[in-house]
Design an enzyme around this catalytic site. Structure first.
Site, PDB file in Angstrom:
ATOM      1  N   HIS A  47     -30.455  11.334 -13.766  1.00 28.10           N
ATOM      2  CA  HIS A  47     -30.405   9.875 -13.692  1.00 28.10           C
ATOM      3  C   HIS A  47     -31.086   9.302 -14.927  1.00 28.10           C
ATOM      4  O   HIS A  47     -32.301   9.402 -15.081  1.00 28.10           O
ATOM      5  CB  HIS A  47     -31.085   9.367 -12.426  1.00 28.10           C
ATOM      6  CG  HIS A  47     -31.142   7.868 -12.362  1.00 28.10           C
ATOM      7  ND1 HIS A  47     -30.006   7.101 -12.347  1.00 28.10           N
ATOM      8  CD2 HIS A  47     -32.181   6.999 -12.342  1.00 28.10           C
ATOM      9  CE1 HIS A  47     -30.347   5.825 -12.309  1.00 28.10           C
ATOM     10  NE2 HIS A  47     -31.656   5.736 -12.317  1.00 28.10           N
ATOM     11  N   ASP A  49     -31.835   6.083 -16.991  1.00 31.22           N
ATOM     12  CA  ASP A  49     -31.880   4.626 -17.045  1.00 31.22           C
ATOM     13  C   ASP A  49     -31.566   4.114 -18.443  1.00 31.22           C
ATOM     14  O   ASP A  49     -32.129   4.590 -19.438  1.00 31.22           O
ATOM     15  CB  ASP A  49     -33.269   4.122 -16.640  1.00 31.22           C
ATOM     16  CG  ASP A  49     -33.543   4.314 -15.162  1.00 31.22           C
ATOM     17  OD1 ASP A  49     -32.752   3.809 -14.361  1.00 31.22           O
ATOM     18  OD2 ASP A  49     -34.549   4.971 -14.817  1.00 31.22           O
ATOM     19  N   ASP A 171     -29.611   4.337  -7.643  1.00 36.07           N
ATOM     20  CA  ASP A 171     -30.942   3.772  -7.903  1.00 36.07           C
ATOM     21  C   ASP A 171     -31.080   2.276  -7.669  1.00 36.07           C
ATOM     22  O   ASP A 171     -32.195   1.789  -7.570  1.00 36.07           O
ATOM     23  CB  ASP A 171     -31.380   4.111  -9.336  1.00 36.07           C
ATOM     24  CG  ASP A 171     -32.897   4.030  -9.513  1.00 36.07           C
ATOM     25  OD1 ASP A 171     -33.623   4.173  -8.507  1.00 36.07           O
ATOM     26  OD2 ASP A 171     -33.361   3.824 -10.643  1.00 36.07           O
ATOM     27  N   HIS A 415     -29.582  -1.740 -13.706  1.00 33.92           N
ATOM     28  CA  HIS A 415     -30.441  -2.103 -12.585  1.00 33.92           C
ATOM     29  C   HIS A 415     -31.925  -2.215 -12.938  1.00 33.92           C
ATOM     30  O   HIS A 415     -32.744  -2.464 -12.041  1.00 33.92           O
ATOM     31  CB  HIS A 415     -30.250  -1.109 -11.429  1.00 33.92           C
ATOM     32  CG  HIS A 415     -30.554   0.317 -11.789  1.00 33.92           C
ATOM     33  ND1 HIS A 415     -29.611   1.171 -12.288  1.00 33.92           N
ATOM     34  CD2 HIS A 415     -31.707   1.027 -11.725  1.00 33.92           C
ATOM     35  CE1 HIS A 415     -30.156   2.344 -12.512  1.00 33.92           C
ATOM     36  NE2 HIS A 415     -31.429   2.295 -12.184  1.00 33.92           N
TER      37      HIS A 415
END
Length: 1009
Positions: A47, A49, A171, A415
Site C-alpha cells: 500500500h 500512499d 485505506d 485519501h
C-alpha cells in the site's frame, strides 16, 4: 542481497523469451483451486500512499527515510525481479501514478519483461486509478476523471490484460455509495475495503455478512456491486509479516536447531480457520503486505514460498487447507463461481468509527482552504479540457500541460490529500503541485481563447485570488478591460460576475455594444484588513452575464456619478453619530473606506428588511442576526448562528468532543451594515474578532449566499476549536435529514441510527451523527424544505429538528494518534490560517421539485471561468467569437455536459449525464448528431464510464442478494442494459439518438477527421 537480485534480473533479461504470446490473463490466469478444501488466496501487495507523511516524490525516490522508510521505485524493482523467478508468484499494483513514473524510467528490454508478466496475469493491476481516492470529500466528477487517467495509461501501455476488474479501497476512512456505483458503471466486478465501523463489523462477523451485494443507486437499476470487507485490515496476517520492515520470525526449515516450520504452519492454519469461520464460501483472501512493503521483495517471497509449501504439504496427512498465490480478482472469481447468496446493502459506510470514542468525521472539514483549492483545480481542468477540444489544441506543450493537470488532480483525490490528513509539509507540496497544474491549465485556456475569440493577442489572465477580492490585472485600473467568460455547463447560464476595482464609475457593455446594468460594491472591511492582501482595489464591480459557451463583456471608466452605496448600521437606541463613532473598524480600514454616508431606520424599528424581487430577508436589529427568509412563496423563521466546539483530543482524522460539554455559541450581538444596491443586497456582519460574514442576495437569483470569513482561530494549551455554522427553523424534520453522496444522489439520514446496526454513541453523540457533505445537506417536513449547498467538502449534521449544522474550520492542539504525527494547526503568512468560503440556502415548498438544488449544485461547482484582457478598438466592435463553438443548448434541461476532452490525438471523449434522480426527473432522449458533426466526427463508439472499454465488451459479475428469489444454478453476469451506440458519419441522424434514464451517465469516444 539486492545486488544479487539485480544480477539475476540482468541474466534473465538476456535469456527470457519476451516474444509476444497469446495473452492468458484475467480470470483465465487464476490458479486452480480444490473442492472440499479451504482455499487460501494469498495476496501479495504494497500500500503506497501518494503522499502522507512524505511528499509524492519523497515516497517514490526513498528520500527522507528518517520520517518514514519508503521508496516505491525500489519496491517495483524488486517485485518484478521476484515475479520473474516463479510463474506461480503474483503481485497486485494499485497506484497507477507511481507505476507510470517508474515505467518512464525503464529500458525497453525491461518493459518487455513487465509486459510478459502482465499478459500472464502474474502482475495484476487492481483498482487502477491514478491514486486510491478518498470517498468522503471527493466529487464524483473528479473520481471519474482520475480513473479515466489511470485506466487510459494502463490500456495504452499494456492493453486489455492490464484492465483491473476489482476495486481496492483498503485505506479510505469510510465508504460512499456513489463510489460503488461508479465501479459498477466502469464494469468492475466488485470492490474490497478494510475499514468499517467497529460495531457494524462485529455484527457482520456474527451474521457471516462481511461480504454483501451493494445496491449502489436508488435511480439506476443495474449498479449492484459485490463488496467485501477484509477480515484483518489490509496488513499481513498477525505474526506473519515477512517484510524487512517487520520483526516477525521467518520460516526456518532445513536441518536447523531453530527449525520452526511446525509452529509457524500451526499458527497460520489456526488463523486461517478463524478467517474461514466468518465467510460463506470455501474461499478466503489473506493479504500479505502493508504500507510501503516489498522494498526487498526477495525476503517476502522466499518466506511465502515456504509457507505455501509447508501448509500444502499437510494435505497428505488430512489437512483441508489449500494455499496459493492469488489476487483479489482471482478470489472474487472463485466466490462468484460459488453461487452463494449475500446480504443486501443500500446506504453507505459513514461515519467510520474505530472505537466508541473515535468517529473519523473531522477530516470531512480538515484543511478547508485546500479542499476549496482542489475544487478550483477541477474547475480549471474542465475549462481547459473543453477549450482544448473547441480550439483543437495539439502542440506537445499543450498536451503536456493538460496531462499534468489531469494527473495532479488525480493525486489530489488521494485519501490523504483532499482529506487534509497529511503532514503540513506534504500539504504545502500538494498546493505547489496543484498551483503548477492550474497555471498550465490556464495557459491552455489562454491559447484556446486566442484561437476562439477575436483577441488573438489577448492576455486572458486568470485571477487566482478572487476569493479575497483581489486581481493583479485590475489592481491599477479596470478601464478598457475585456472580461471573457467561459461556461463549462451545457446550457446557457446567467450568473453574476464580480471584478475587483477601484472606487470609480464604470460602464459595462456586451458584445453588441449594449449597456449592461452594473454597480460598484464595497469589499467587506474584514477582507481588506487581511495583512497579506494588497489594497489597491477595495470595491467590486458587479454585473450579470448570460453565456452559452463563450462571451465577452467590456468595462470602461466613465465620468463620476453619484455612488448608490447606502450603508445601514445595526439600529439601536444610539444616534447615528454615536453609532459611527463606536463602530469597531480597524484603523487601516478607516483610512481606505471611511463610513460617513449612513442612514438608519427609526429608533423604534426592531427589524431591517433586505429584499429582491424573489427573496426577502429580515434581520433582527437587536441581535444583528438573520431572523426570517421568504422565497418561493414560503416564509420561515430561520436564525443563523456560529458555534464553537472546544476540543482537546480531536485530530486531522477524528472530531472528538470533550465528553459532557456543550457547544459554545457566539451569543454577543452582531454588528452589521447593509449595502442596498440594485443588483445585489449585502448584509455585512461581524460576530467576533475572528468570525465575520456577508449575507448576499442577487436580483434574479433564487438562493441566499452566506460568505464566511473565519480565523485566526484562537487556541490555548489545552483547547482546540472547531467552528460550525447552524441554521435553525421551525421545520418538523423528526430527526431525518439528507446529505449528498459525492455530489450525486442524496441519502436519507436519521439521527442516532444506521441502516444495519446500532451505533455506539455513548461517548461521541455529535461526532457519531456527522456525515460528509460534498455539495448539499437538507431537511424537510410535510410542507417546507431547507437545503444548504457548499463550495467545498465539509462535515454536517442535524442534531435537532429543523436545525442544520456545517463544520467550516478547525484548529487543533494535538495529534489524534492515527499516524500523521502532528496537530492540525495550519499556518499561513506566519499566522494561523484564515479561511473564506460560501454556503447557500434554498427554502422551498416540499411539493416543489428539488431540481433547483441540482441546478445550483452545478453552477456552484462549475461557474463561469473568468479571464481578463486589455480592450482594443477592434475587440469592442466585433463579436467575441472568431471560431464557431458547438452549442449544447439543444440538450434537454436535465442533461449535463459532464466531460468533453481530448482523448487521443484524433479522438474526443464526450460524457453526458441526466443529473436528476428518479423522483425529480424522467427518461429523456436527444440526438447528438449535431454535436458529432460540429466536433468533426467520423466515427463514434460507446464505452464504460471510464472511457477505456467498449460498452459492448462489458461483462461483469452478478451476485445473488438475499430475498431476491431463487439462486441460479449457473454463474450470472451483467452486460450493457441498452444497445451501445456505434455509428459513423455515413449513417442517418436517427442512429445518433441518446436516451438517458434519471442519474444515468453515458460515455462516448468520437473519432474525428
Amino acid at each position: 542481497m539486492k545486488y544479487l537480485g539485480g544480477i539475476f534480473l540482468f541474466v534473465v533479461l538476456l535469456i527470457i523469451d519476451t516474444k509476444p504470446t497469446e495473452a492468458v490473463c484475467g480470470y483465465e490466469s487464476c490458479p486452480e483451486t480444490k473442492p472440499n478444501m479451504v482455499n487460501i488466496h494469498l495476496v501479495p501487495h504494497s500500500h503506497d500512499d501518494v503522499g502522507w507523511l512524505k511528499t509524492v516524490d519523497q515516497y517514490y525516490y526513498g528520500h527522507k527515510n528518517n520520517i518514514q522508510h519508503a521508496g516505491v521505485q525500489y519496491i517495483i524493482d524488486t517485485v518484478i525481479t521476484e515475479l520473474i523467478k516463479d510463474p506461480k508468484r503474483r503481485f497486485i499494483q494499485v497506484e497507477t501514478s507511481f507505476f507510470a513514473k517508474w515505467w518512464e524510467q525503464q529500458k525497453e528490454t525491461h518493459k518487455q519483461v513487465v509486459k510478459k508478466l502482465v499478459n500472464e496475469g502474474r502482475l495484476q493491476f487492481t483498482n487502477g486509478a491514478w491514486s486510491m481516492n478518498d470517498e468522503a470529500a471527493v466529487n464524483y466528477q473528479s473520481v471519474i476523471d482520475q480513473f479515466t487517467v489511470g485506466l487510459k495509461f494502463l490500456d495504452e501501455t499494456f492493453g486489455i490484460c492490464a484492465r483491473p476488474r476489482v476495486g481496492w479501497q483498503i485505506d479510505p476512512f469510510g465508504h460512499s455509495r456513489e463510489q460503488a456505483s461508479l465501479y459498477a458503471q466502469m464494469g468492475y466486478d466488485g470492490e474490497f475495503f478494510s475499514r468499517m465501523d467497529h460495531s457494524d463489523k462485529f455484527r457482520r462477523m456474527v451474521d457471516l455478512a462481511l461480504e454483501m451485494v451493494w445496491d449502489a443507486s436508488e435511480s439506476l437499476s443495474e449498479v449492484k456491486l459485490f463488496t467485501g470487507l477484509l477480515y484483518n485490515h489490509y496488513w499481513d496476517t498477525p505474526g506473519f509479516c515477512f517484510d524487512v520492515h517487520c520483526n516477525d520470525d521467518p520460516i526456518i526449515d532445513g536441518d536447523s536447531y531453530d527449525n520452526n516450520v511446525k509452529s509457524r504452519v500451526d499458527d497460520f492454519i489456526a488463523f486461517a480457520a478463524k478467517v474461514a469461520a466468518n465467510f460463506r464460501t470455501t474461499h478466503i483472501m489473506i493479504p500479505m503486505g502493508g504500507d510501503f512493503q516489498y522494498e526487498d521483495a526477495e525476503v517476502n517471497f522466499k518466506n511465502m514460498d515456504k509457507l505455501i509449501k509447508y501448509v500444502n504439504a499437510r494435505q497428505a496427512t488430512g489437512s483441508h487447507y489449500n494455499i496459493f498465490y492469488s489476487t483479489p480478482g482471482c478470489y472474487l472469481n472463485s466466490v462468484h463461481q460459488g453461487l452463494q447468496s449475500y446480504p443486501n446493502k443500500t446506504l453507505d459506510f459513514f461515519p467510520y468509527a474505530s472505537d466508541s470514542n473515535s468517529f473519523w468525521t473531522g477530516y470531512y472539514t480538515s484543511r478547508p482552504t485546500q479542499k476549496r483549492f482542489e475544487r478550483d483545480g477541477n474547475h480549471m481542468l474542465q475549462t481547459a479540457k473543453q477549450l482544448s477540444v473547441f480550439a483543437g489544441l495539439s502542440s506537445e506543450q499543450q498536451k503536456e500541460d493538460l496531462d499534468y493537470l489531469r494527473q495532479i488532480m488525480g493525486v489530489m483525490q488521494h485519501h490523504d490529500a483532499i482529506t487534509g490528513t497529511e503532514k503540513q509539509e506534504v500539504s504545502n507540496d500538494y498546493d505547489r503541485l496543484l498551483y503548477d497544474g492550474i497555471i498550465g491549465g490556464a495557459s491552455n485556456a489562454r491559447d484556446a481563447l486566442r484561437v476562439l475569440t477575436n483577441l488573438p493577442e489577448g492576455e486572458f489572465e486568470s485571477c487566482l485570488q478572487l476569493n479575497i477580492s483581489e486581481c493583479a490585472f485590475t489592481k491599477d485600473s479596470a478601464d478598457n478591460v475585456v472580461v471573457t467568460l467561459f461556461n463549462p455547463l451545457a446550457h446557457t447560464s446567467s450568473q453574476y460576475v464580480r471584478v475587483p476595482v477601484k472606487k470609480e464609475s464604470y460602464q459595462v457593455t456586451d458584445e453588441k455594444g449594449r449597456v449592461v446594468a452594473s454597480e460598484v460594491v464595497p469589499v467587506a472591511w474584514q477582507v481588506l484588513a487581511l495583512e497579506y492582501r494588497e489594497n489597491n482595489t477595495q470595491h467590486e464591480l458587479v454585473f450579470k452575464a448570460s453565456v452559452n459557451k463563450i462571451a465577452s463583456y467590456f468595462i470602461k471608466k466613465i465620468e463620476t456619478r453619484e455612488n448608490k452605496e447606502i450603508v445601514l448600521p445595526k439600529s439601536d437606541k444610539k444616534s447615528v453619530k454615536e453609532t459611527e463613532k463606536n463602530l469597531e473598524v480597524p484603523k487601516r480600514f478607516k483610512q481606505v473606506n471611511s463610513m460617513k454616508k449612513v442612514e438608519t431606520h427609526a429608533d423604534d424599528d426592531s427589524e431591517t428588511v433586505v429584499q429582491t424581487s424573489q427573496i426577502k430577508l429580515v434581520i433582527d436589529n437587536n441581535t444583528g442576526r438573520l431572523k426570517s427568509v421568504e422565497m418561493n412563496g414560503v416564509v420561515e423563521d430561520i436564525e443563523q448562528k456560529f458555534g464553537v466546539y472546544e476540543t482537546s483530543a480531536s485530530g486531522a482524522y477524528v472530531f472528538r468532543e470533550v465528553e459532557s460539554t456543550e457547544m459554545q455559541f457566539l451569543t454577543t450581538d452582531v454588528e452589521f451594515t447593509v449595502y442596498d444596491g440594485t443588483l445585489v443586497k449585502e448584509v455585512h456582519q461581524q460576530f467576533n474578532e475572528w468570525i465575520s460574514q456577508v449575507i448576499r442576495i442577487y436580483e434574479g437569483v433564487n438562493r441566499v449566499e452566506f460568505e464566511w470569513l473565519i480565523g485566526p482561530i484562537p487556541t490555548d494549551e489545552d483547547t482546540g476549536r472547531e467552528i460550525v455554522t447552524l441554521f435553525y427553523s421551525e421545520i418538523s424534520s423528526n430527526g431525518v435529514f439528507y446529505t449528498d453522496s459525492n455530489g450525486r444522489e442524496m441519502i436519507r439520514r436519521e439521527k442516532d441510527k444506521r441502516e444495519d446496526f446500532t451505533p455506539d454513541l455513548s461517548r461521541q453523540p455529535t461526532s457519531g451523527n456527522y456525515y460528509p457533505v460534498v455539495s448539499r445537506i437538507a431537511l424537510q417536513d410535510s410542507n417546507k424544505r431547507i437545503a444548504l449547498l457548499n463550495d467545498r467538502a465539509q462535515g454536517g449534521t442535524s442534531m435537532k429538528d429543523g436545525q442544520l449544522e456545517l463544520m467550516l474550520h478547525r484548529r487543533l492542539i494535538r495529534d489524534d494518534g492515527y499516524g500523521v504525527g502532528e496537530a492540525l494547526n495550519e499556518q499561513k503568512y506566519d499566522k494561523p490560517l484564515i479561511a473564506r468560503g460560501k454556503v447557500y440556502l434554498i427554502l422551498n415548498s416540499v411539493e416543489e421539485s428539488t431540481k433547483v438544488e441540482r441546478v445550483a449544485e452545478k453552477e456552484i461547482l462549475l461557474p463561469f471561468s473568468v479571464f481578463f484582457s486589455k480592450a482594443s478598438s477592434q475587440s469592442q466592435t466585433q463579436s467575441a467569437i472568431a471560431k464557431a463553438v458547438p452549442s449544447f443548448d439543444d440538450f434537454p434541461p436535465s442533461v449535463h455536459l459532464l466531460t468533453l476532452e481530448p482523448f487521443t490525438d484524433n479522438e474526443i471523449l464526450l460524457r453526458v449525464e441526466n443529473f436528476l434522480d428518479h423522483i425529480e426527473g424522467k427518461v429523456v432522449s436527444f440526438n447528438i448528431r449535431p454535436i458529432f458533426d460540429s466536433l468533426g466526427g467520423v466515427e463514434i463508439r460507446e464505452t464504460t464510464l471510464d472511457g477505456n472499454l467498449p460498452l459492448s465488451e462489458m461483462k461483469r459479475f452478478k451476485f445473488h442478494a438475499e430475498g431476491s428469489g431463487a439462486i441460479s444454478t449457473e454463474a450470472e453476469y451483467y452486460t450493457a442494459a441498452h444497445k451501445p451506440l456505434a455509428a459513423d458519419s455515413s449513417l442517418e441522424a436517427s442512429e445518433f439518438s441518446v436516451t438517458l434514464h434519471p442519474m444515468q451517465i453515458r460515455t462516448f469516444i468520437i473519432k474525428k477527421k
